[in-house]
Scaffold this active site. Sequence first.
Site, PDB file in Angstrom:
ATOM      1  CD1 TRP A 114      -2.889   1.310   1.397  1.00 19.68           C
ATOM      2  CD2 TRP A 114      -1.500   2.616   2.559  1.00 19.68           C
ATOM      3  NE1 TRP A 114      -4.246   2.885   1.111  1.00 19.68           N
ATOM      4  CE2 TRP A 114      -1.749   3.381   1.642  1.00 19.68           C
ATOM      5  CE3 TRP A 114       0.011   3.164   2.984  1.00 19.68           C
ATOM      6  CZ2 TRP A 114      -2.261   4.477   2.455  1.00 19.68           C
ATOM      7  CZ3 TRP A 114      -0.191   3.963   3.341  1.00 19.68           C
ATOM      8  CH2 TRP A 114      -1.234   5.364   3.167  1.00 19.68           C
ATOM      9  CG  HIS A 115       3.389   2.076   3.307  1.00 23.34           C
ATOM     10  ND1 HIS A 115       3.332   1.480   4.036  1.00 23.34           N
ATOM     11  CD2 HIS A 115       3.663   3.684   4.226  1.00 23.34           C
ATOM     12  CE1 HIS A 115       2.369   1.913   5.017  1.00 23.34           C
ATOM     13  NE2 HIS A 115       2.789   2.701   5.147  1.00 23.34           N
ATOM     14  N   GLY A 116       3.253   1.666  -1.198  1.00 23.32           N
ATOM     15  CA  GLY A 116       4.801   1.916  -2.809  1.00 23.32           C
ATOM     16  C   GLY A 116       4.978   1.147  -3.264  1.00 23.32           C
TER      17      GLY A 116
END
Lengths: 493, 364
Positions: A327-329
């Site tokens: 989700w962060h990247g």
Amino acid sequence: MLFTSGEFIFVYLPLVLVTFFVVARLLGHRAAAFWLVVASLAFYGDWRWQHVPLLVASVVANYFFGYGILRARAAGSPAARRLLVTAIAANLAVLAYFKYANFFVRSVSAVSGTHLGTFDILLPLGISFFTFTQIAYLVDVHAGKVVERNPIHYALFVTYFPHLIAGPVLHHAEMMPQFARAEIYRAQARNMTLGLAYFSMGLVKKILVADSVAPLADAAFGQVASTALSASAAWLGVLAYTLQIYFDFSGYSDMAIGLSLLFGVRLPYNFNSPYQAHNISEFWRRWHMTLSRFLRDYLYVPLGGNRHGRLRRYINLLATMLLGGLWHGASWTFVIWGGLHGIYLIINHAWQWLWGRVSPEGNSVGPFWSAVTRSASVALTLLCVIVAWTFFRAPTFDAAFRMVCSMFGIGTPSGAATAAPASFVWITVFGLIALMGKNSQQLIDGYFAGALDRPLARGELQTAFCGAMVVGIFLLGAITASRDVTEFIYFNF
Amino acid sequence: MSRARPILRAACFFAGVCGALLLCELALRLLPVNGGAYTADPDKSWPASRLVPHSDYTFSDGWSLRNAHHGRINNFGYAAPFDYVPGTKGVVIIGDSFVESLMNDYDDTLQGVLGRELEPENVMAFGTVNAALPHYLGVAQLVRRYFSPQWAVIVIIAGDYVDGFAKEPGFYHWAPDRTPPIEWTPEVGRSPTQKLLRTVAVARYVKANLNFRWSRAVRLHRETDVRPPACVAASLSESDERLIGEYASALPAALGLPASHVILVFDSDRKAMYAGLSRKAAETCPTRDVLARARLMSIARTDGLQVIDSDPIFRRYYEATGQGVDYLPYDLHWNATGHRLIAEEVARVINPTALPQHSTTRRD
């Protein structure tokens, strides 16, 4: 537009705030809420106006999906579930296209040894935040947990500028009812004072702390890509990043909370002194609390949570953290970061289970040893978090691995440059603040609000505090205007 | 009651603003906030822009007040710990903020180091912030009026040619139709309000340390294309060529010195040096200013002026030590090392034995 930019502090915020209260007084609450939606879209469009239609389409589509699910559910139709699945799939498809398409292509290229061309895609800011916020809304509509359906309040809940770009990840149940309250449409000195205090605190964290240590982290992670670092240089870089990301993101969250309070709307806390956690589970209850809550409620629990035995619980934990990392990247370094935290959580839960069996009644040691073990557990937790941050920050897996090796003196050449001891001074000062200091909510909602509520400070004195805080914000705004504006780390996610 | 309440609130708000400002003022008065180096009122005897004579200054850089230094402005309105005595023979150094050098202790500056080699009071520096090539020529004329220079050092930095076309009060600017090709814009006096603000630490901090400008503060930070703009190499016009040629010959004449006693020191592209770019690689797309300075360097050599190109000097030092010669990334100005390296080169050219010792003509 960044919260720390001069255009935001000196133009956008005063204009939007004053107009909001004037519109509320002259044209009513609905018009004021609508004004806030328009202002939030302008805030979003200031970066790249081409992405505003995407945001608007997402809001409109999800509102109607929610409306459809609600009607089908009320009629007892199985179409409600089909509509929910369709809506979630559509949201994830948009997210996958914008955020993960190139990651997928690059991964396939790497595995297959081919050279597939990548898409020319620009990531819309905050897409992860507004997508997951709305998925949670749809799930709750299907579960019958949504009561308010005012379209303007829904649009405001999603687009509300204090949280739109980098959170906190909001839950409709804590936001939409607030927009329906009459009090928020009247300026209140207490809210203003507390809001300005939160905003000032966030500015201080971002401008004076995070941006000050950022060059140390940038230098170390820039160098490690090409050369091996000494242990001291590696630690300096990693510690600088550990502090940078905390003060940067918690500073942003403080600003978001403060800005929202100016409008009379309470946002949830997002940080609670995470580096003071005694174990990794506690760390995740203190770090990016609204994301942790989201992952728990909408991923871990639906996966089965801890309801199907220990092994299944561990698998669920690992899966949740891997997806949290992604989700962060769109990069394998984020997946590894998530995976590391998943493994930490598994070890932590396994250890607690084992300890519970070995010593079911708990151990009773003296206060000294209790303090020692508590300090050791904080240090161990922090060490694990720091190692994981290396993967989070490094541009590649190789660079991260080299950094970790350098930290522990593995493969460091004898001539590698060491970090100047003076560079550690501010790291130590800021580190002690993070490890031992009170956090923003303790200081502002605890001490400061307490002082404001004393009889002597009520009424006009609160207005005087407002005036004083405006001066502080002007000075901080002038400081930020004197430098190149730096983006917040979480804007990339 | 209902009418009085908003007024009371406004008064309380104003009181809060004043209280906070007062606290900031008290705190900043204890800190080394920029101050003291203020432009003097117009003076016919020295028309070029200068600082208020006989004053003390404090220099610090940026919001965190880094690199704080204190010093003195002398009788002629330039930063030096001693007064300049008219009629003094010796070395004059002319330039902009690189020569003024408030960010270094005087002893660490080009003039300070040279002064130790020669006789401190025989080395006189005339540095003014924002000055450019035509201003150096104008100051050279003034210097000759009051002093008897035997050597002159002119420090030339990036922007010095094109910035010379701006007409700023108190500064000389290019005037291609005049001989020598410069013209002076009269200095303007500061209003009492401006002078009062100089005494307020908060105002000095916001204006001088933070360099706050409303226009800059509210500029939009829209996402922009990160690709560098396509190169459009500049060229020098006939007028530029003529201006530079006239300038090179006018300098020695203005100072009353033979060309061989005028030393032009050229600053280099140090950002390129730190980035590992060769000089050639850094100058693939030269601007008009880069071309003009290169042309001046070439003409100066031909005309017999002494030229010190700092590029190889700084590169040699950086390659050998890995240490910078300036305060980058915060401040482009030379640090003590940069000044020392240049001073050593200047000293080599001057040959100290040829200079008179204790030749100052002192006034009673």
